[in-house]
Design a protein around this motif. Structure first.
Motif, PDB file in Angstrom:
ATOM      1  N   GLU A   1     -13.270  -5.431   5.485  1.00 48.75           N
ATOM      2  CA  GLU A   1     -13.614  -5.787   4.113  1.00 48.75           C
ATOM      3  C   GLU A   1     -12.612  -5.183   3.128  1.00 48.75           C
ATOM      4  O   GLU A   1     -12.181  -5.854   2.185  1.00 48.75           O
ATOM      5  CB  GLU A   1     -15.032  -5.278   3.796  1.00 48.75           C
ATOM      6  CG  GLU A   1     -15.540  -5.693   2.420  1.00 48.75           C
ATOM      7  CD  GLU A   1     -15.643  -7.193   2.244  1.00 48.75           C
ATOM      8  OE1 GLU A   1     -15.499  -7.660   1.095  1.00 48.75           O
ATOM      9  OE2 GLU A   1     -15.854  -7.908   3.250  1.00 48.75           O
ATOM     10  N   ASN A   2     -12.229  -3.926   3.358  1.00 45.16           N
ATOM     11  CA  ASN A   2     -11.240  -3.278   2.491  1.00 45.16           C
ATOM     12  C   ASN A   2      -9.888  -3.976   2.571  1.00 45.16           C
ATOM     13  O   ASN A   2      -9.188  -4.132   1.565  1.00 45.16           O
ATOM     14  CB  ASN A   2     -11.076  -1.800   2.869  1.00 45.16           C
ATOM     15  CG  ASN A   2     -12.292  -0.977   2.489  1.00 45.16           C
ATOM     16  OD1 ASN A   2     -13.063  -1.361   1.608  1.00 45.16           O
ATOM     17  ND2 ASN A   2     -12.489   0.140   3.152  1.00 45.16           N
ATOM     18  N   LEU A   3      -9.526  -4.385   3.794  1.00 46.19           N
ATOM     19  CA  LEU A   3      -8.266  -5.099   3.998  1.00 46.19           C
ATOM     20  C   LEU A   3      -8.274  -6.416   3.231  1.00 46.19           C
ATOM     21  O   LEU A   3      -7.301  -6.771   2.563  1.00 46.19           O
ATOM     22  CB  LEU A   3      -8.041  -5.341   5.485  1.00 46.19           C
ATOM     23  CG  LEU A   3      -6.805  -6.150   5.888  1.00 46.19           C
ATOM     24  CD1 LEU A   3      -5.537  -5.432   5.428  1.00 46.19           C
ATOM     25  CD2 LEU A   3      -6.764  -6.368   7.387  1.00 46.19           C
TER      26      LEU A   3
ATOM     27  N   GLU B   1      -6.251  -9.801  -1.087  1.00 45.66           N
ATOM     28  CA  GLU B   1      -6.601 -10.752  -2.146  1.00 45.66           C
ATOM     29  C   GLU B   1      -6.117 -10.257  -3.504  1.00 45.66           C
ATOM     30  O   GLU B   1      -5.658 -11.044  -4.336  1.00 45.66           O
ATOM     31  CB  GLU B   1      -8.116 -10.994  -2.156  1.00 45.66           C
ATOM     32  CG  GLU B   1      -8.565 -11.857  -0.975  1.00 45.66           C
ATOM     33  CD  GLU B   1     -10.074 -12.053  -0.933  1.00 45.66           C
ATOM     34  OE1 GLU B   1     -10.792 -11.335  -1.676  1.00 45.66           O
ATOM     35  OE2 GLU B   1     -10.523 -12.903  -0.152  1.00 45.66           O
ATOM     36  N   ASN B   2      -6.203  -8.940  -3.738  1.00 46.61           N
ATOM     37  CA  ASN B   2      -5.681  -8.367  -4.979  1.00 46.61           C
ATOM     38  C   ASN B   2      -4.171  -8.534  -5.052  1.00 46.61           C
ATOM     39  O   ASN B   2      -3.606  -8.794  -6.114  1.00 46.61           O
ATOM     40  CB  ASN B   2      -6.035  -6.878  -5.075  1.00 46.61           C
ATOM     41  CG  ASN B   2      -7.509  -6.672  -5.344  1.00 46.61           C
ATOM     42  OD1 ASN B   2      -8.183  -7.550  -5.872  1.00 46.61           O
ATOM     43  ND2 ASN B   2      -8.022  -5.502  -4.979  1.00 46.61           N
TER      44      ASN B   2
ATOM     45  N   LEU C   1       6.423  -8.195  -2.320  1.00 48.46           N
ATOM     46  CA  LEU C   1       6.139  -7.891  -0.929  1.00 48.46           C
ATOM     47  C   LEU C   1       6.357  -6.418  -0.631  1.00 48.46           C
ATOM     48  O   LEU C   1       5.643  -5.826   0.166  1.00 48.46           O
ATOM     49  CB  LEU C   1       7.034  -8.734  -0.020  1.00 48.46           C
ATOM     50  CG  LEU C   1       6.806  -8.604   1.492  1.00 48.46           C
ATOM     51  CD1 LEU C   1       5.409  -9.060   1.858  1.00 48.46           C
ATOM     52  CD2 LEU C   1       7.841  -9.415   2.259  1.00 48.46           C
ATOM     53  N   ALA C   2       7.335  -5.814  -1.313  1.00 48.59           N
ATOM     54  CA  ALA C   2       7.643  -4.406  -1.061  1.00 48.59           C
ATOM     55  C   ALA C   2       6.512  -3.485  -1.481  1.00 48.59           C
ATOM     56  O   ALA C   2       6.456  -2.336  -1.056  1.00 48.59           O
ATOM     57  CB  ALA C   2       8.925  -4.024  -1.804  1.00 48.59           C
ATOM     58  N   ASP C   3       5.604  -3.985  -2.330  1.00 43.44           N
ATOM     59  CA  ASP C   3       4.518  -3.150  -2.831  1.00 43.44           C
ATOM     60  C   ASP C   3       3.329  -3.069  -1.884  1.00 43.44           C
ATOM     61  O   ASP C   3       2.351  -2.386  -2.174  1.00 43.44           O
ATOM     62  CB  ASP C   3       4.032  -3.675  -4.199  1.00 43.44           C
ATOM     63  CG  ASP C   3       5.121  -3.567  -5.256  1.00 43.44           C
ATOM     64  OD1 ASP C   3       5.975  -2.666  -5.114  1.00 43.44           O
ATOM     65  OD2 ASP C   3       5.121  -4.366  -6.195  1.00 43.44           O
ATOM     66  N   ILE C   4       3.385  -3.763  -0.783  1.00 45.87           N
ATOM     67  CA  ILE C   4       2.287  -3.730   0.185  1.00 45.87           C
ATOM     68  C   ILE C   4       2.872  -3.833   1.590  1.00 45.87           C
ATOM     69  O   ILE C   4       3.911  -4.451   1.800  1.00 45.87           O
ATOM     70  CB  ILE C   4       1.280  -4.883  -0.071  1.00 45.87           C
ATOM     71  CG1 ILE C   4       0.013  -4.682   0.746  1.00 45.87           C
ATOM     72  CG2 ILE C   4       1.903  -6.233   0.213  1.00 45.87           C
ATOM     73  CD1 ILE C   4      -1.102  -5.629   0.333  1.00 45.87           C
TER      74      ILE C   4
ATOM     75  N   LEU D   1      -0.093  -5.429   6.989  1.00 42.83           N
ATOM     76  CA  LEU D   1      -1.444  -5.719   6.494  1.00 42.83           C
ATOM     77  C   LEU D   1      -1.593  -7.197   6.169  1.00 42.83           C
ATOM     78  O   LEU D   1      -2.636  -7.808   6.431  1.00 42.83           O
ATOM     79  CB  LEU D   1      -1.748  -4.878   5.250  1.00 42.83           C
ATOM     80  CG  LEU D   1      -1.846  -3.365   5.451  1.00 42.83           C
ATOM     81  CD1 LEU D   1      -2.158  -2.676   4.127  1.00 42.83           C
ATOM     82  CD2 LEU D   1      -2.913  -3.024   6.486  1.00 42.83           C
ATOM     83  N   ILE D   2      -0.543  -7.776   5.594  1.00 44.47           N
ATOM     84  CA  ILE D   2      -0.564  -9.214   5.293  1.00 44.47           C
ATOM     85  C   ILE D   2      -0.677 -10.011   6.586  1.00 44.47           C
ATOM     86  O   ILE D   2      -1.455 -10.968   6.679  1.00 44.47           O
ATOM     87  CB  ILE D   2       0.709  -9.630   4.525  1.00 44.47           C
ATOM     88  CG1 ILE D   2       0.781  -8.894   3.188  1.00 44.47           C
ATOM     89  CG2 ILE D   2       0.744 -11.139   4.303  1.00 44.47           C
ATOM     90  CD1 ILE D   2       2.056  -9.142   2.412  1.00 44.47           C
ATOM     91  N   ILE D   3       0.093  -9.611   7.592  1.00 42.47           N
ATOM     92  CA  ILE D   3       0.089 -10.313   8.882  1.00 42.47           C
ATOM     93  C   ILE D   3      -1.281 -10.238   9.531  1.00 42.47           C
ATOM     94  O   ILE D   3      -1.834 -11.251   9.982  1.00 42.47           O
ATOM     95  CB  ILE D   3       1.179  -9.736   9.816  1.00 42.47           C
ATOM     96  CG1 ILE D   3       2.573 -10.074   9.273  1.00 42.47           C
ATOM     97  CG2 ILE D   3       1.024 -10.284  11.238  1.00 42.47           C
ATOM     98  CD1 ILE D   3       3.708  -9.347   9.964  1.00 42.47           C
ATOM     99  N   ILE D   4      -1.866  -9.042   9.569  1.00 38.53           N
ATOM    100  CA  ILE D   4      -3.193  -8.861  10.176  1.00 38.53           C
ATOM    101  C   ILE D   4      -4.235  -9.707   9.450  1.00 38.53           C
ATOM    102  O   ILE D   4      -5.039 -10.406  10.072  1.00 38.53           O
ATOM    103  CB  ILE D   4      -3.607  -7.377  10.153  1.00 38.53           C
ATOM    104  CG1 ILE D   4      -2.722  -6.560  11.102  1.00 38.53           C
ATOM    105  CG2 ILE D   4      -5.073  -7.209  10.558  1.00 38.53           C
ATOM    106  CD1 ILE D   4      -2.886  -5.062  10.955  1.00 38.53           C
TER     107      ILE D   4
END
Length: 201
Positions: free
Chosen positions: A47-49, A54-55, A63-66, A70-73
């Motif tokens: 849920e946190n992911l 989404e945020n 992209l460098a900010d995350i 995590l995006i892939i998962i």
């Protein structure tokens, strides 16, 4: 704790009140130990992911900010439930490539093309990945599909020329260049650029 409780009940034939007390005590103890020594966030990880990703999309962050992982998962889970999300596939494949996960990217492109076999962008980007990972025949196969269905895709046509040159198929390369010149016959700037690139007269 369940095994201990069951064993205790069977061997001692306790009344239900004592069994219930023992079961609750052991369960509470186990949970307390996990809470203190474990990581409570693991209960809410997915849920946190989801909220974090989404945020990320909502705020148009870079992209460098995350973390790309995590995006892939997140997208792997999302697309498993909804494989008809073309934008999700595009972001997943591109993120995998940018992050250097070429094998994962290859698998994601294949999965995406199962759902969108004639998507021009997917075909082109997968062809570029295949070319860059020295899978020449596979790259040419996908570029041929683009040439047939989207003959005015200049980038794909240029890649075909490059592959023919790489494979020392000069006559095929010349034919492709000729077709390119015909496609762009009114674009003098492009023609000059093409002539310079391939050392044409």
């Amino acid at each position: 704790s369940d095994l201990l409780s069951a064993t205790y009940l069977i061997t001692n034939k306790l009344d239900k009140k004592k069994f219930a007390f023992l079961f609750l005590f052991l369960s509470f103890s186990t949970f307390s130990i996990y809470f203190v020594k474990g990581n409570i966030e693991s209960f809410f990880y997915e849920e946190n992911l989801k909220k974090k990703i989404e945020n990320f999309f909502a705020s148009n962050e870079k992209l460098a900010d995350i973390q790309p992982e995590l995006i892939i998962i997140y997208l792997q889970k999302k697309l498993k439930k909804n494989p008809e999300d073309i934008q999700g596939w595009m972001i997943l494949t591109r993120t995998s490539v940018i992050s250097g996960y070429h094998q994962k990217a290859d698998l994601h492109y294949k999965s995406a093309l199962k759902n969108f076999p004639h998507n021009e962008n997917l075909l082109l980007e997968y062809s570029i990945l295949l070319k860059n990972t020295n899978q020449t025949n596979a790259a040419m196969k996908h570029l041929s599909i683009i040439k047939k269905k989207f003959p005015t895709n200049i980038k794909a046509r240029e890649l075909i020329v490059d592959l023919y040159i790489k494979n020392f198929e000069s006559s095929n390369a010349q034919q492709e260049i000729k077709e390119l010149l015909e496609l762009k016959e009114n674009d003098f700037k492009y023609i000059e650029k093409l002539k310079k690139k391939y050392s044409l007269q």
